[in-house]
Each structure stands twice: as C-alpha cells, then as structure tokens.
Write an enzyme that holds these catalytic residues in place. Structure first.
Site, PDB file in Angstrom:
ATOM      1  N   GLN A  68       0.803  -1.218   0.000  1.00 46.73           N
ATOM      2  CA  GLN A  68       0.000   0.000   0.000  1.00 46.73           C
ATOM      3  C   GLN A  68       0.840   1.273   0.000  1.00 46.73           C
ATOM      4  OE1 GLN A  68      -2.692  -1.842   3.267  1.00 46.73           O
ATOM      5  NE2 GLN A  68      -3.951  -0.267   2.309  1.00 46.73           N
ATOM      6  N   HIS A  94       1.019  -9.475   4.551  1.00 33.77           N
ATOM      7  CA  HIS A  94      -0.069  -8.499   4.623  1.00 33.77           C
ATOM      8  C   HIS A  94      -0.834  -8.542   3.304  1.00 33.77           C
ATOM      9  CE1 HIS A  94      -1.510  -4.697   6.797  1.00 33.77           C
ATOM     10  NE2 HIS A  94      -2.319  -4.868   5.759  1.00 33.77           N
ATOM     11  N   ASN A 125      -1.354 -10.818   8.623  1.00 35.97           N
ATOM     12  CA  ASN A 125      -2.300  -9.743   8.889  1.00 35.97           C
ATOM     13  C   ASN A 125      -3.711 -10.157   8.471  1.00 35.97           C
ATOM     14  OD1 ASN A 125      -2.889  -6.692   9.339  1.00 35.97           O
ATOM     15  ND2 ASN A 125      -3.743  -7.125   7.321  1.00 35.97           N
ATOM     16  N   GLU A 126      -4.636 -10.019   9.402  1.00 36.08           N
ATOM     17  CA  GLU A 126      -6.065 -10.253   9.142  1.00 36.08           C
ATOM     18  C   GLU A 126      -6.327 -11.551   8.376  1.00 36.08           C
ATOM     19  OE1 GLU A 126      -7.833  -6.737   7.465  1.00 36.08           O
ATOM     20  OE2 GLU A 126      -7.549  -5.585   9.312  1.00 36.08           O
TER      21      GLU A 126
END
Length: 391
Positions: free
Chosen positions: A23, A118, A161-162
């Site tokens: 990102q 991620h 992540n998540e």
C-alpha cells in the site's frame, strides 16, 4: 484511568502507526495484487498502485516523522514477492533492504513491529493456488525461514495480517486465488492457522515474540440474537482469536461495528455518520475487539495493531482516535493486558483499488511525494509523550 478520571496509559506503552508494504512501497511488480490491478485477473480496479507513496525509497523520512512527533513504534510489512520473486529464489538484496529498515527504526528510537504477510502473495504462489494450494503451509514456512535474517533485531513479529479477511471476505468474482478467496473455500482457514503455527515456531526460534493480527468487527447482537451472533462470528473472527490463545501476543484491529439481528447482519441506517469507506463512525469498536480477544485468548497480551478512520476531515480523525483510546483504556481497566496502540495509518495509502480513502496521519503529494504531516500526527505524538489523553 487515574483516580481523577483522566485517561492515562502506563510507562512503556507503545505508541505508533502502521503501514502495509504493497500500500505504500510502490512498484511491487511480482505481486498477485499488481497483476490484478493491471487487469490480468478478475474485475478491473479504479486505479493501480503504481509508485504508491514511494516509501520503498523514502522509509527513513517516514519513520523520522513518527519519531520526531514523539511516537515510539512503527509497524511495517515485508513483501514475500520481493524476498522470493520466483519459487525457491531468494533475493538477498531485498532481505538487506528490509534489514536496513529495521536498523533505521532502531536508530530513530522506534520499536519495529514486522508483519510477514499483509494480504499479498508472489505471483508464482498465487498461480499455484495461493492459500488454497496443497503445499501452501510449507511454502509459507519456507518463505518465513528465508526472511528470518530480517528479524535479527526485531522483538515483535506479526505472522499474518487479518487472516480472517484472507479466508472469508475476499471477492468470489476475482477468479484468481492469490488475490482473494471466496467464502467457503475448503481448508483455507485451517491452512492459515497451520501456517501461523509454523511461523510462530520459527520466529520464537530466533528469540522474538510472535502473534497475528485479527480484524475484529464488533459484532453486537440484538436481544435474542446472541446465538446467531455466535454462529456468524465464529468463522469470521472468533476462530482466529481462539488460534492465538498460545501466542506471545495478539493484534487487534477495528474500525466499525456490525449489528446482528435474528436474521443476520443489519445494514447501517442512512442517517448515521459514515467514513469515506462507507462504514459507520464508531470509535468504541476497538474496545469490543479487545473484549472479544479476552474471551477467546485470555491472558494473551494485546497490541492494537490497526485502528483509524478514512476521512478528509482531520479533526474527525482526532475525535475518533480520542474515543478509541478511551475504549482501549476501559478494556485495560476490565483486565486486558494492552501494551500498545498503533494507528492506521502512518500515510495516506493505496486502499486496494484507489487512493480515495485517506487514513493517514501524513498526507503526500501524488506528483512530488512530498510529505505533509497532519495535525493528528502532532496530536497523537503529544498523547504519546504525556501518556495520557489531553483534558
């Protein structure tokens, strides 16, 4: 809280902000998400990530903004697609790059928290089925083992992540397993948990503390809908918190809440305030997430690894963060061992299809990449230095 009602935090509490490599770095050309952005798989996106915030080259400037504001921690991810651009081909230059990032954080007095996965995968792994592949766990473990030199001076490591977002909420229309998995893909949750367990063993082997970060949704049942809530939440959140019960810590991430009626999730009413992502403005959501982690992973230390708001009004970001931190303190008083708060995000970033949703404490110019710290960065820095919310 103190006896006079002030919202205070203990000495040594970590204060920081988070980013994800894809990102903010830019140019992640070997990633499955880069391929998706450029129309090779699934539906087209509004705009590709491109150079993103060019943080691959400007990470020192970004970290210095955090440190100069008074914050003490930076969470960033490393890219599997850079470290292993082809199967069994390890890029020593990429490992050295991320080692320099860790070193820079240390030089600036920031505690680095490093995330190993991620959302994004190398394109070769995605083409082989990504997390749905038979050898997904082994492939992830081999990547983690290759990345261990990055972690030589890292104490806090987030494996995935998540994972609940990877497993449950991906778009079934994508048609490309690396870029997302539709609900109900058999075995994916189990593989994510198994991959996490393997990664925890490897990370502990070099003396670091390992956990993973779960996207909590603040599922709030209407009267009589408690059983519906429990059934709905198990595969979407609770199973991943339960999997953290033997970890060194667990990351809790939250942005909004979800109301559950006997019929299932209820849409947000039209009249409630919404953020740029269309979510309800609800600062206490992080408190619900921490409370749920205490239910499923009792006694496991908690770090808030993401919490924030997509808004163009920075005063609302400050208000939201004040409300969130108040909820964090309330959960600490209720018995949760919360050890840090890392805001999402340090930078306005690429939100998986466009740059419209601005979460950052720092803005930047799309042409020159010049950084523009927002008042919220200074505000959070003052909170960190005081260890307390301003009256």
């Amino acid at each position: 809280m103190s006896t006079d009602g002030a919202v205070t935090f203990p000495a040594g509490f970590l204060w920081g902000a988070s980013t994800a490599a894809h990102q903010v770095e830019g140019g992640n050309v070997n990633s499955d998400w880069w391929q998706r952005e450029h129309g090779h798989f699934g539906a087209p996106v509004k705009e590709p990530s491109g150079d993103a915030a060019d943080s691959y080259h400007r990470y020192k400037e970004d970290m210095r903004l955090l440190a100069d504001a008074g914050l003490t921690s930076y969470r960033f991810s490393i890219e599997w697609a850079r470290i292993e651009p082809e199967r069994d081909v390890v890029s020593r230059a990429s490992i050295d790059h991320y080692r320099r990032m860790v070193g820079t954080a240390r030089e600036l007095g920031l505690e680095p928290m490093v995330t190993l996965h991620h959302f994004t995968n190398p394109i070769w792994h995605a083409r082989n089925g990504g997390w749905a592949a038979d050898d997904a766990v082994d492939r992830f473990a081999k990547y983690v083992e290759a990345a261990l030199p990055v972690l030589d001076d890292v104490s806090l490591v987030c494996t995935i992540n998540e994972p609940n977002m990877v497993s449950v909420l991906a778009d079934p229309e994508v048609g490309f397993p690396g870029a997302g998995l539709p609900p109900g893909v058999p075995g994916v949750t189990e593989k994510l948990i198994a991959g996490h367990v393997r990664a925890v063993e490897l990370v502990r082997g070099i003396g670091a503390q390992a956990g993973w970060s779960v996207a909590t949704q603040a599922y709030q049942p209407d009267p009589g809908a408690e059983a519906v809530r429990d059934e709905y939440a198990w595969s979407r959140e609770d199973v991943f918190l339960d999997a953290a019960k033997n970890d060194d810590w667990v990351g809790i991430q939250a942005y909004t809440r979800t109301r559950i009626s006997p019929e299932g999730p209820v849409p947000w009413p039209a009249e409630v305030e919404k953020t740029l992502t269309g979510w309800e403005y609800y600062p206490p959501a992080i408190g619900d997430g921490i409370a749920n982690s205490r239910r499923w992973a009792p006694g496991v230390p908690v770090y808030v690894t993401e919490n924030g708001i997509a808004t163009a009004d920075d005063s609302r970001r400050i208000d939201y963060t004040r409300g969130a931190l108040t909820a964090v303190r309330e959960q600490m008083d209720a018995g949760s061992d919360v050890r840090g708060y890392l805001h999402w995000s340090l930078l306005d970033n690429y939100e998986w299809g466009s740059y419209d949703a601005t979460f950052g404490l720092v803005g930047w110019d799309r042409e020159t990449f010049a950084r523009h710290p927002k008042p919220s960065l200074a505000w959070l820095g003052e909170v960190a230095k005081a260890g307390a919310l301003p009256a």
